[in-house]
Design a protein around this motif. Structure first.
Motif, PDB file in Angstrom:
ATOM      1  N   UNK A  46      44.314  53.087  14.969  1.00 38.70           N
ATOM      2  CA  UNK A  46      45.224  52.164  15.650  1.00 38.70           C
ATOM      3  C   UNK A  46      45.888  51.191  14.680  1.00 38.70           C
ATOM      4  N   UNK A  47      45.169  50.777  13.652  1.00 38.24           N
ATOM      5  CA  UNK A  47      45.778  49.893  12.647  1.00 38.24           C
ATOM      6  C   UNK A  47      46.938  50.596  11.959  1.00 38.24           C
ATOM      7  N   UNK A  48      46.751  51.859  11.640  1.00 42.91           N
ATOM      8  CA  UNK A  48      47.832  52.634  11.017  1.00 42.91           C
ATOM      9  C   UNK A  48      49.035  52.744  11.959  1.00 42.91           C
ATOM     10  N   UNK A  49      48.760  53.043  13.244  1.00 39.87           N
ATOM     11  CA  UNK A  49      49.847  53.190  14.211  1.00 39.87           C
ATOM     12  C   UNK A  49      50.580  51.873  14.448  1.00 39.87           C
ATOM     13  N   UNK A  50      49.842  50.777  14.602  1.00 39.93           N
ATOM     14  CA  UNK A  50      50.457  49.475  14.860  1.00 39.93           C
ATOM     15  C   UNK A  50      51.172  48.946  13.628  1.00 39.93           C
ATOM     16  N   UNK A  51      50.674  49.269  12.439  1.00 42.86           N
ATOM     17  CA  UNK A  51      51.373  48.875  11.211  1.00 42.86           C
ATOM     18  C   UNK A  51      52.734  49.558  11.134  1.00 42.86           C
ATOM     19  N   UNK A  52      52.751  50.843  11.469  1.00 43.10           N
ATOM     20  CA  UNK A  52      54.041  51.552  11.488  1.00 43.10           C
ATOM     21  C   UNK A  52      54.971  50.943  12.522  1.00 43.10           C
ATOM     22  N   UNK A  53      54.464  50.664  13.721  1.00 42.88           N
ATOM     23  CA  UNK A  53      55.302  50.093  14.772  1.00 42.88           C
ATOM     24  C   UNK A  53      55.815  48.715  14.366  1.00 42.88           C
ATOM     25  N   UNK A  54      54.965  47.908  13.737  1.00 41.82           N
ATOM     26  CA  UNK A  54      55.385  46.578  13.329  1.00 41.82           C
ATOM     27  C   UNK A  54      56.466  46.596  12.273  1.00 41.82           C
ATOM     28  N   UNK A  55      56.423  47.572  11.377  1.00 41.78           N
ATOM     29  CA  UNK A  55      57.426  47.654  10.298  1.00 41.78           C
ATOM     30  C   UNK A  55      58.683  48.393  10.734  1.00 41.78           C
ATOM     31  N   UNK A  97      42.823  51.995  23.614  1.00 37.52           N
ATOM     32  CA  UNK A  97      41.789  51.998  22.583  1.00 37.52           C
ATOM     33  C   UNK A  97      40.447  52.419  23.165  1.00 37.52           C
ATOM     34  N   UNK A  98      40.130  51.880  24.332  1.00 41.72           N
ATOM     35  CA  UNK A  98      38.856  52.220  24.965  1.00 41.72           C
ATOM     36  C   UNK A  98      38.766  53.716  25.240  1.00 41.72           C
ATOM     37  N   UNK A  99      39.852  54.289  25.767  1.00 40.85           N
ATOM     38  CA  UNK A  99      39.859  55.714  26.078  1.00 40.85           C
ATOM     39  C   UNK A  99      39.684  56.542  24.810  1.00 40.85           C
ATOM     40  N   UNK A 100      40.398  56.162  23.742  1.00 40.19           N
ATOM     41  CA  UNK A 100      40.298  56.907  22.481  1.00 40.19           C
ATOM     42  C   UNK A 100      38.910  56.740  21.867  1.00 40.19           C
ATOM     43  N   UNK A 101      38.410  55.501  21.867  1.00 38.50           N
ATOM     44  CA  UNK A 101      37.075  55.265  21.312  1.00 38.50           C
ATOM     45  C   UNK A 101      36.009  56.018  22.099  1.00 38.50           C
ATOM     46  N   UNK A 102      36.153  56.044  23.433  1.00 36.99           N
ATOM     47  CA  UNK A 102      35.190  56.778  24.262  1.00 36.99           C
ATOM     48  C   UNK A 102      35.279  58.278  24.004  1.00 36.99           C
TER      49      UNK A 102
END
Length: 251
Positions: A46-55, A97-102
């Motif tokens: 998720x950090x990778x995905x949100x970093x891309x979205x933020x930039x 996130x919960x769904x992916x983590x689960x």
């Protein structure tokens, strides 16, 4: 007043189960560390995905607003749209996130949830299915839940551009919707253990809406804080198991 009192009481009960879950993992640090593993893996993704979205948020905003090409204030408008896109992506990330983590940590959280119930008096006599069946069923149910989430979040995202309402009412509604569906995901393990199918789970949570929101909304707000989602995930799973065992399954 009695109906309002029951709803307030149910909401308070939901909050109580969230704190009980945190308390349980605090007393069982080995299981807390065990539950961190899939959450950490999901966090990296998720950090990778949100970093891309933020930039690239302004690029995405430019792509979705071609009608503003000739506006004199198009740059400011697209910056605002880009911010809304990122905020919407962040809120969606919290819910999914919960769904992916689960999904990633199905064996981990299943064991954690079972341990909570064993500690409370033993496992229920539910349906014992092989891992591969529960894994694919979990993914299917999570995708269906995601569709429901998008049905609510997309209109709320659009309403976010409306002055005043977008800055007051919409965030509150977003937290309520996200909190409910977060409860849906977190209680799935304990309910599946009892042979409760997806439609029945939704109906059960809707019939105990105040408790579902009392549990899910505070967890959702806590998950918005960076890294809290990782350290609090095992406690949320434990609290959900307690809530299903103590109240929802009994109803």
């Amino acid at each position: 007043m009695s109906g309002i009192g029951r709803r307030v009481g149910g909401f308070a009960d939901g909050i109580g189960f969230a704190f009980k879950g945190v308390g349980w993992v605090a007393r069982h640090p080995r299981w807390w560390l065990f539950g961190l593993i899939p959450a950490l893996i999901a966090l990296v993704l998720y950090v990778l995905a949100l970093t891309w979205l933020g930039t690239h948020a302004t690029d995405v905003a430019e792509w979705v607003t071609p009608f503003a090409d000739d506006w004199s204030w198009r740059d400011l408008f697209r910056v605002l749209v880009g911010i809304m896109i990122f905020v919407g992506g962040l809120a969606l990330a919290v819910v999914t996130f919960t769904a992916v983590a689960l999904a990633i940590g199905e064996p981990f959280y299943e064991k954690l949830s079972e341990k909570v119930e064993e500690d409370l008096g033993g496992l229920p006599g539910g349906v014992d299915l092989p891992f591969w069946r529960t894994f694919f069923r979990s993914i299917r149910d999570s995708l269906i839940t995601l569709v429901y989430v998008l049905m609510f979040t997309v209109p709320l995202f659009v309403l976010g551009f409306v002055p005043v309402i977008g800055q007051t009412v919409v965030p509150v509604l977003g937290a309520i919707v996200s909190g409910f569906f977060l409860t849906v995901e977190l209680t799935a393990l304990a309910m599946e253990r009892r042979g409760i199918a997806r439609k029945e789970r939704f109906a059960l949570l809707r019939s105990n809406l105040a408790m579902s929101l009392g549990f899910g909304v505070p967890v959702f707000l806590a998950f918005l804080v960076p890294l809290v989602v990782v350290v609090a995930m095992p406690g949320a799973v434990a609290g959900a198991a307690m809530m299903v065992r103590g109240r929802l399954a009994a109803s």
